[in-house]
Design a protein around this motif. Structure first.
Motif, PDB file in Angstrom:
ATOM      1  N   ILE A   6      11.621  -3.179  71.874  1.00 42.18           N
ATOM      2  CA  ILE A   6      11.266  -1.867  71.560  1.00 42.18           C
ATOM      3  C   ILE A   6      11.968  -0.698  72.414  1.00 42.18           C
ATOM      4  N   GLU A   7      11.956  -1.067  73.691  1.00 39.60           N
ATOM      5  CA  GLU A   7      12.576   0.066  74.755  1.00 39.60           C
ATOM      6  C   GLU A   7      14.285   0.347  74.318  1.00 39.60           C
ATOM      7  N   GLU A   8      14.850  -0.522  73.493  1.00 40.78           N
ATOM      8  CA  GLU A   8      16.103  -0.317  73.125  1.00 40.78           C
ATOM      9  C   GLU A   8      16.350   0.665  71.883  1.00 40.78           C
ATOM     10  N   LEU A   9      15.000   0.935  71.277  1.00 39.41           N
ATOM     11  CA  LEU A   9      15.085   1.732  70.199  1.00 39.41           C
ATOM     12  C   LEU A   9      14.723   3.308  70.655  1.00 39.41           C
ATOM     13  N   THR A  10      14.903   3.717  71.787  1.00 42.56           N
ATOM     14  CA  THR A  10      14.544   5.013  72.175  1.00 42.56           C
ATOM     15  C   THR A  10      15.683   5.772  73.087  1.00 42.56           C
ATOM     16  N   GLU A  11      16.641   5.131  72.850  1.00 41.96           N
ATOM     17  CA  GLU A  11      17.780   5.862  73.643  1.00 41.96           C
ATOM     18  C   GLU A  11      18.318   7.309  72.952  1.00 41.96           C
ATOM     19  N   TRP A  12      17.650   8.293  73.474  1.00 37.54           N
ATOM     20  CA  TRP A  12      17.536   9.446  72.765  1.00 37.54           C
ATOM     21  C   TRP A  12      19.224  10.000  73.448  1.00 37.54           C
ATOM     22  N   CYS A  13      19.469   9.665  74.537  1.00 40.46           N
ATOM     23  CA  CYS A  13      20.744  10.493  75.003  1.00 40.46           C
ATOM     24  C   CYS A  13      22.046   9.882  73.968  1.00 40.46           C
ATOM     25  N   TYR A  14      21.719   8.672  73.717  1.00 47.67           N
ATOM     26  CA  TYR A  14      22.897   7.867  72.939  1.00 47.67           C
ATOM     27  C   TYR A  14      22.906   8.655  71.543  1.00 47.67           C
ATOM     28  N   ILE A  15      21.819   8.867  71.030  1.00 48.46           N
ATOM     29  CA  ILE A  15      21.704   9.446  69.647  1.00 48.46           C
ATOM     30  C   ILE A  15      22.300  10.912  69.780  1.00 48.46           C
ATOM     31  N   ALA A  16      21.660  11.478  70.794  1.00 52.71           N
ATOM     32  CA  ALA A  16      22.131  12.900  70.975  1.00 52.71           C
ATOM     33  C   ALA A  16      23.830  12.956  71.041  1.00 52.71           C
ATOM     34  N   GLY A  17      24.371  12.109  71.721  1.00 49.05           N
ATOM     35  CA  GLY A  17      25.806  12.072  71.916  1.00 49.05           C
ATOM     36  C   GLY A  17      26.564  11.733  70.524  1.00 49.05           C
ATOM     37  N   SER A  18      26.119  10.885  70.017  1.00 46.24           N
ATOM     38  CA  SER A  18      26.796  10.248  68.795  1.00 46.24           C
ATOM     39  C   SER A  18      26.581  11.487  67.700  1.00 46.24           C
ATOM     40  N   LEU A  19      25.363  12.111  67.305  1.00 40.92           N
ATOM     41  CA  LEU A  19      25.212  13.223  66.757  1.00 40.92           C
ATOM     42  C   LEU A  19      26.046  14.437  66.846  1.00 40.92           C
ATOM     43  N   LEU A  20      26.110  14.769  68.462  1.00 40.04           N
ATOM     44  CA  LEU A  20      26.994  16.006  68.723  1.00 40.04           C
ATOM     45  C   LEU A  20      28.464  15.825  68.488  1.00 40.04           C
ATOM     46  N   ALA A  21      28.829  14.666  68.585  1.00 37.49           N
ATOM     47  CA  ALA A  21      30.335  14.451  68.212  1.00 37.49           C
ATOM     48  C   ALA A  21      30.575  14.612  66.358  1.00 37.49           C
ATOM     49  N   THR A  22      29.701  13.984  65.666  1.00 30.48           N
ATOM     50  CA  THR A  22      29.946  14.216  64.131  1.00 30.48           C
ATOM     51  C   THR A  22      29.607  15.751  64.165  1.00 30.48           C
TER      52      THR A  22
END
Length: 320
Positions: A57-73
């Motif tokens: 479950i801890e791998e499903l809460t990488e908010w910085c990773y999600i934010a970085g990917s969304l920002l690029a898009t």
């Protein structure tokens, strides 16, 4: 390079087989309906659930990773949208579709199969996270911008409820939520159910690629937009590079997570862009051309990017 071609060519080969079958058999595109139902509502959701439910479950809460990917898009969308808005002198609706063509990759049909093929099961979590949150962003941007342009007829509350409904009830996102909940609760389905889910998950990639090939073949190239050069450059080159730079700045992520995000960013324009264009009757034929041409070009650009990744010519962290 032979290893990369061995991975990529069978993948694009399924798209070619679908296109060839469509040309030979000659059935109308409506005949693809049940295949799309199977892929969108059954096979791909089963794939996401199976992979996520077996993830810590801890791998499903990488908010910085999600934010970085969304920002690029989002940056890629804004670049194309702003450029088009200037050139077209304020055409918001057309500029929205052009922005989506440059930023919205085929992460649903092409992403999971290719990522798992190249990087293995460890790529499932980043792919599912990026897919879910990017679709939330795209499902929000399209109706909101069309409302600003006057192409969306719904009132404010109805528009907001429609956006929420599309997000919450999307089968991929429901499967992602269910998989995350199963991982959190450490729930394992009974053996017969688990075997059925595995069977469906294995069918997801080939069926999705075949359906994509049929769709591309039955939407002939009629009008090539003059903006296609900019759209292709942003989608196939700028987007993956920008994703790489931003994730390197945002944190120290697993190599496979970073490479999965770069690969997803390098995918060609999603067929959903054509669907959105058709829904609002804006830039329809040119959107179809963008999907087709970028898919063909991605055979080269995606192969090059995967070659750089697999051979570690492109390091996972640009700023170690």
């Amino acid at each position: 390079m032979a290893d990369i071609l061995g991975l990529v060519l069978p993948f694009f080969g399924m798209i070619f087989i679908g296109a060839l079958a469509a040309r030979i058999v000659g059935l109308p595109i409506e005949a693809l309906g049940w295949m799309n139902v199977f892929v969108i509502y059954i096979a791909l959701p089963a794939l996401f659930f199976v992979l996520l439910s077996r993830t810590p479950i801890e791998e499903l809460t990488e908010w910085c990773y999600i934010a970085g990917s969304l920002l690029a898009t989002f940056i890629v969308f804004c670049l194309m949208f702003a450029g088009s808005l200037i050139v077209s002198r304020g055409e918001i609706a057309e500029s929205t579709i052009k922005g989506l063509a440059a930023a919205y990759g085929n992460i649903g049909y092409m992403g999971p199969g290719l990522a798992l093929l190249v990087f293995g099961p460890e790529a499932a979590v980043p792919v599912a996270l990026i897919f879910s949150f990017e679709n939330i962003m795209h499902f929000t941007i399209a109706p909101l911008m069309m409302a600003v342009a006057g192409s969306e007829k719904s009132a404010g509350l109805a528009l907001a409820l429609g956006v929420i409904k599309r997000i919450v009830l999307h089968p991929f996102i429901l499967a992602t939520l269910a998989g995350g909940f199963a991982a959190w609760m450490q729930v394992e389905p009974p053996a017969p159910v688990s075997r059925l889910l595995d069977y469906l998950a294995q069918a997801a990639a080939p069926c999705a690629l075949f359906a994509m090939g049929v769709t591309l073949a039955l939407r002939p190239l009629k009008r090539v937009p003059r903006e296609l050069g900019a759209i292709s450059m942003l989608k196939l080159v700028v987007h993956p590079i920008l994703c790489w730079v931003i994730l390197s700045l945002f944190g120290n992520f697993s190599d496979i997570w970073v490479y999965s995000a770069i690969m997803l960013a390098a995918l060609p324009t999603a067929t959903n862009v054509f669907v959105i264009a058709q829904q609002y009757d804006v830039w329809v034929q040119r959107a179809s051309a963008s999907v087709l041409v970028n898919t063909v070009l991605s055979v080269v650009t995606l192969t090059v990017i995967l070659y750089l990744i697999v051979n570690r010519i492109m390091p996972a962290d640009l700023f170690p």
